[in-house]
Design a protein around this motif. Structure first.
Motif, mmCIF file in Angstrom:
data_model
loop_
_atom_site.group_PDB
_atom_site.id
_atom_site.type_symbol
_atom_site.label_atom_id
_atom_site.label_comp_id
_atom_site.label_asym_id
_atom_site.label_seq_id
_atom_site.Cartn_x
_atom_site.Cartn_y
_atom_site.Cartn_z
ATOM 1 N N PHE A 141 8.544 -40.953 63.371
ATOM 2 C CA PHE A 141 7.220 -41.567 63.471
ATOM 3 C C PHE A 141 6.800 -42.083 62.090
ATOM 4 C CE2 PHE A 141 7.535 -38.166 66.637
ATOM 5 C CZ PHE A 141 7.339 -38.883 67.805
ATOM 6 N N ASP A 142 7.234 -43.299 61.785
ATOM 7 C CA ASP A 142 6.945 -43.844 60.461
ATOM 8 C C ASP A 142 5.551 -44.458 60.371
ATOM 9 O OD1 ASP A 142 7.314 -46.087 62.006
ATOM 10 O OD2 ASP A 142 9.031 -46.853 60.883
ATOM 11 N N ASP A 143 4.782 -44.397 61.467
ATOM 12 C CA ASP A 143 3.423 -44.928 61.440
ATOM 13 C C ASP A 143 2.392 -43.837 61.149
ATOM 14 O OD1 ASP A 143 3.853 -43.628 63.839
ATOM 15 O OD2 ASP A 143 2.633 -45.005 65.030
ATOM 16 N N VAL A 144 2.865 -42.648 60.758
ATOM 17 C CA VAL A 144 1.960 -41.570 60.374
ATOM 18 C C VAL A 144 2.261 -41.187 58.929
ATOM 19 C CG1 VAL A 144 1.907 -40.713 62.745
ATOM 20 C CG2 VAL A 144 3.446 -39.653 61.080
ATOM 21 N N THR A 145 1.350 -40.443 58.328
ATOM 22 C CA THR A 145 1.541 -39.937 56.972
ATOM 23 C C THR A 145 1.626 -38.423 57.026
ATOM 24 O OG1 THR A 145 0.286 -41.785 56.024
ATOM 25 C CG2 THR A 145 0.601 -39.840 54.643
ATOM 26 N N VAL A 146 2.814 -37.871 56.786
ATOM 27 C CA VAL A 146 2.993 -36.422 56.805
ATOM 28 C C VAL A 146 2.481 -35.841 55.491
ATOM 29 C CG1 VAL A 146 4.671 -34.545 56.896
ATOM 30 C CG2 VAL A 146 4.952 -36.543 58.378
ATOM 31 N N VAL A 147 1.637 -34.834 55.576
ATOM 32 C CA VAL A 147 1.052 -34.210 54.388
ATOM 33 C C VAL A 147 1.421 -32.735 54.353
ATOM 34 C CG1 VAL A 147 -0.860 -35.826 54.161
ATOM 35 C CG2 VAL A 147 -1.123 -33.840 55.647
ATOM 36 N N ASP A 148 1.627 -32.216 53.150
ATOM 37 C CA ASP A 148 1.985 -30.806 52.965
ATOM 38 C C ASP A 148 0.708 -29.995 52.828
ATOM 39 O OD1 ASP A 148 3.167 -28.380 52.399
ATOM 40 O OD2 ASP A 148 3.516 -28.851 50.287
ATOM 41 N N GLN A 149 0.116 -29.644 53.951
ATOM 42 C CA GLN A 149 -1.071 -28.811 53.941
ATOM 43 C C GLN A 149 -1.165 -28.044 55.254
ATOM 44 O OE1 GLN A 149 -3.576 -32.330 53.117
ATOM 45 N NE2 GLN A 149 -4.714 -31.835 54.993
ATOM 46 N N MET A 150 -2.103 -27.108 55.325
ATOM 47 C CA MET A 150 -2.190 -26.201 56.473
ATOM 48 C C MET A 150 -2.616 -26.917 57.751
ATOM 49 S SD MET A 150 -1.363 -23.270 55.124
ATOM 50 C CE MET A 150 -2.082 -21.739 55.699
ATOM 51 N N PHE A 151 -3.609 -27.795 57.644
ATOM 52 C CA PHE A 151 -4.062 -28.552 58.802
ATOM 53 C C PHE A 151 -4.810 -29.790 58.330
ATOM 54 C CE2 PHE A 151 -7.238 -25.280 57.909
ATOM 55 C CZ PHE A 151 -8.440 -25.971 57.915
ATOM 56 N N THR A 152 -5.038 -30.700 59.253
ATOM 57 C CA THR A 152 -5.843 -31.881 58.950
ATOM 58 C C THR A 152 -7.118 -31.812 59.784
ATOM 59 O OG1 THR A 152 -4.727 -33.210 60.667
ATOM 60 C CG2 THR A 152 -3.838 -33.300 58.415
ATOM 61 N N ASP A 153 -8.218 -32.144 59.165
ATOM 62 C CA ASP A 153 -9.525 -32.003 59.804
ATOM 63 C C ASP A 153 -10.072 -33.377 60.161
ATOM 64 O OD1 ASP A 153 -11.933 -31.197 60.744
ATOM 65 O OD2 ASP A 153 -12.733 -30.503 58.832
ATOM 66 N N ASP A 154 -9.743 -33.821 61.360
ATOM 67 C CA ASP A 154 -10.259 -35.076 61.899
ATOM 68 C C ASP A 154 -10.994 -34.715 63.183
ATOM 69 O OD1 ASP A 154 -10.442 -37.463 63.560
ATOM 70 O OD2 ASP A 154 -9.147 -38.426 62.094
ATOM 71 N N ASP A 155 -12.208 -35.156 63.332
ATOM 72 C CA ASP A 155 -13.019 -34.706 64.462
ATOM 73 C C ASP A 155 -12.405 -35.062 65.810
ATOM 74 O OD1 ASP A 155 -15.528 -33.467 65.417
ATOM 75 O OD2 ASP A 155 -15.892 -35.456 66.241
ATOM 76 N N GLN A 156 -11.682 -36.195 65.884
ATOM 77 C CA GLN A 156 -11.146 -36.615 67.175
ATOM 78 C C GLN A 156 -9.744 -36.070 67.437
ATOM 79 O OE1 GLN A 156 -12.952 -38.072 69.426
ATOM 80 N NE2 GLN A 156 -11.317 -38.135 70.956
ATOM 81 N N VAL A 157 -8.856 -36.183 66.457
ATOM 82 C CA VAL A 157 -7.483 -35.685 66.600
ATOM 83 C C VAL A 157 -7.110 -34.913 65.344
ATOM 84 C CG1 VAL A 157 -5.064 -36.265 66.996
ATOM 85 C CG2 VAL A 157 -6.851 -37.651 68.054
ATOM 86 N N MET A 158 -6.800 -33.635 65.504
ATOM 87 C CA MET A 158 -6.439 -32.784 64.383
ATOM 88 C C MET A 158 -4.976 -32.353 64.521
ATOM 89 S SD MET A 158 -9.843 -30.345 64.336
ATOM 90 C CE MET A 158 -9.499 -29.627 62.734
#
Length: 360
Positions: A161-178
């Motif tokens: 999935f090259d249309d996403v940005t993978v980040v080295d963290q515990m979770f991502t906080d987006d109100d709609q999709v986390m």
């Protein structure tokens, strides 16, 4: 067996006592699971809600477990949960946690994907846990977003999935999709959501009940770069490891590595040997082989393409190095959990690699 009707805590039909706040319905939460999901992740995400209900004047959470794969879903540890079949009722305002682990990288179910899209459009908030990121991505809900997936699967996920940005963290906080990396990061995610909805004081009390003494923010790195107590390593070695991680597909020689970290080759080798227990070349080789292992199990790339992506000049060189280190050919490790194996196994750790070197 964990029953999905346990402790929903729904309270209806009661009039509030004089002088007390009006009754607010519990926040509804849905856990969507697939076979071989991680049971620990499910339990540790339910527990903060259960404890919050226990500490509150009225239950503030209500949850259920659903699945498109049957009524009894077996987790990766052999235990099972009872699940309901998801219905098409509008779940606007609810949170839907998508849990997948072993096999999630190859899971395909168009009915599930369509259901997730419909729920997202209707206003439900989706959260992908561990390899649940594969399911949510295949549903088309992660495009253009930051994604926190377990570090051991990050290279393979990014490859697909090259249309996403993978980040080295515990979770991502987006109100709609986390997204959440999995493991015990689900505790921190739930405490964050609990604090946002009901205040940090209640979240702190729940953490104390769980003996979870440090609530990690979303940006907390998932690991200490392959080695425990990374901060105790010499600065030169830490910097060299950081460069090794960045240059997997296009490895550089030790002389150039030493120059980039401001050290002589002799000093770098001495520090690596004394602090890590192997040479720089040996460490670099293991890192590349572990990277290849992820691509073997998480992608459909050919062995030759994986060899190239892992910095090997030929397929035969890669195959020989892989078998020498792990005792298996690359082609034998196209599945993270082979069907004929009773349990999955990780093909080698740094500790095991160093033990092998010492025995030669």
């Amino acid at each position: 067996m964990l029953n999905n009707h346990t402790n929903h805590g729904t309270e209806t039909g009661k009039e509030p006592a004089s002088g007390t706040p009006a009754y607010t319905p519990p926040q509804k939460v849905t856990f969507l699971v697939v076979p071989r999901f991680n049971m620990a992740e499910l339990i540790t995400m339910i527990e903060p809600m259960r404890i919050a209900n226990y500490l509150s004047q009225r239950p503030i959470y209500q949850w259920e477990i659903v699945s498109f794969d049957g009524a009894e879903i077996v987790a990766s540890n052999g235990l099972s949960v009872t699940a309901s079949i998801p219905d098409d009722s509008n779940r606007r305002g609810e949170r839907i946690f998508v849990l997948a682990s072993w096999g999630g990288e190859k899971y395909h179910n168009r009915t599930l994907f369509s259901w997730l899209r419909r729920q997202s459009r209707s206003g439900a908030r989706i959260c992908a846990i561990e390899l649940g990121c594969y399911l949510v991505a295949r549903a088309g809900l992660l495009s253009g977003r930051k994604v926190a997936i377990h570090w051991s699967w990050a290279p393979g996920f990014q490859e697909q999935f090259d249309d996403v940005t993978v980040v080295d963290q515990m979770f991502t906080d987006d109100d709609q999709v986390m997204t959440c990396a999995g493991g015990l990061a689900g505790i921190d995610l739930m405490l964050k959501l609990l604090g946002d909805a009901h205040g940090d004081r209640l979240a702190g009390e729940v953490a104390d009940q769980m003996l979870h003494h440090r609530i990690n923010p979303e940006s907390t790195p998932q690991r200490r770069k392959m080695l425990q107590k990374m901060e105790t390593l010499p600065t030169v070695v830490r910097d060299a490891i950081a460069l090794i991680e960045q240059r997997v597909s296009n490895p550089i020689g030790v002389p150039e590595l030493a120059r980039l970290v401001g050290s002589s080759q002799r000093q770098l080798e001495r520090l690596f040997q004394s602090s890590v227990g192997c040479t720089t070349v040996q460490f670099y080789l293991l890192f590349r082989l572990q990277h290849a292992r992820v691509l073997l199990t998480a992608t459909d790339l050919t062995v030759l393409d994986i060899a190239t992506a892992s910095g090997f000049s030929s397929q035969s060189h890669f195959a020989n190095a892989f078998k020498k280190c792990f005792g298996r050919r690359p082609s034998d490790y196209r599945q993270a959990w082979p069907k004929d194996d009773a349990a999955p196994s990780w093909p080698g750790t740094l500790a095991k690699f160093l033990e092998t070197l010492n025995q030669r």
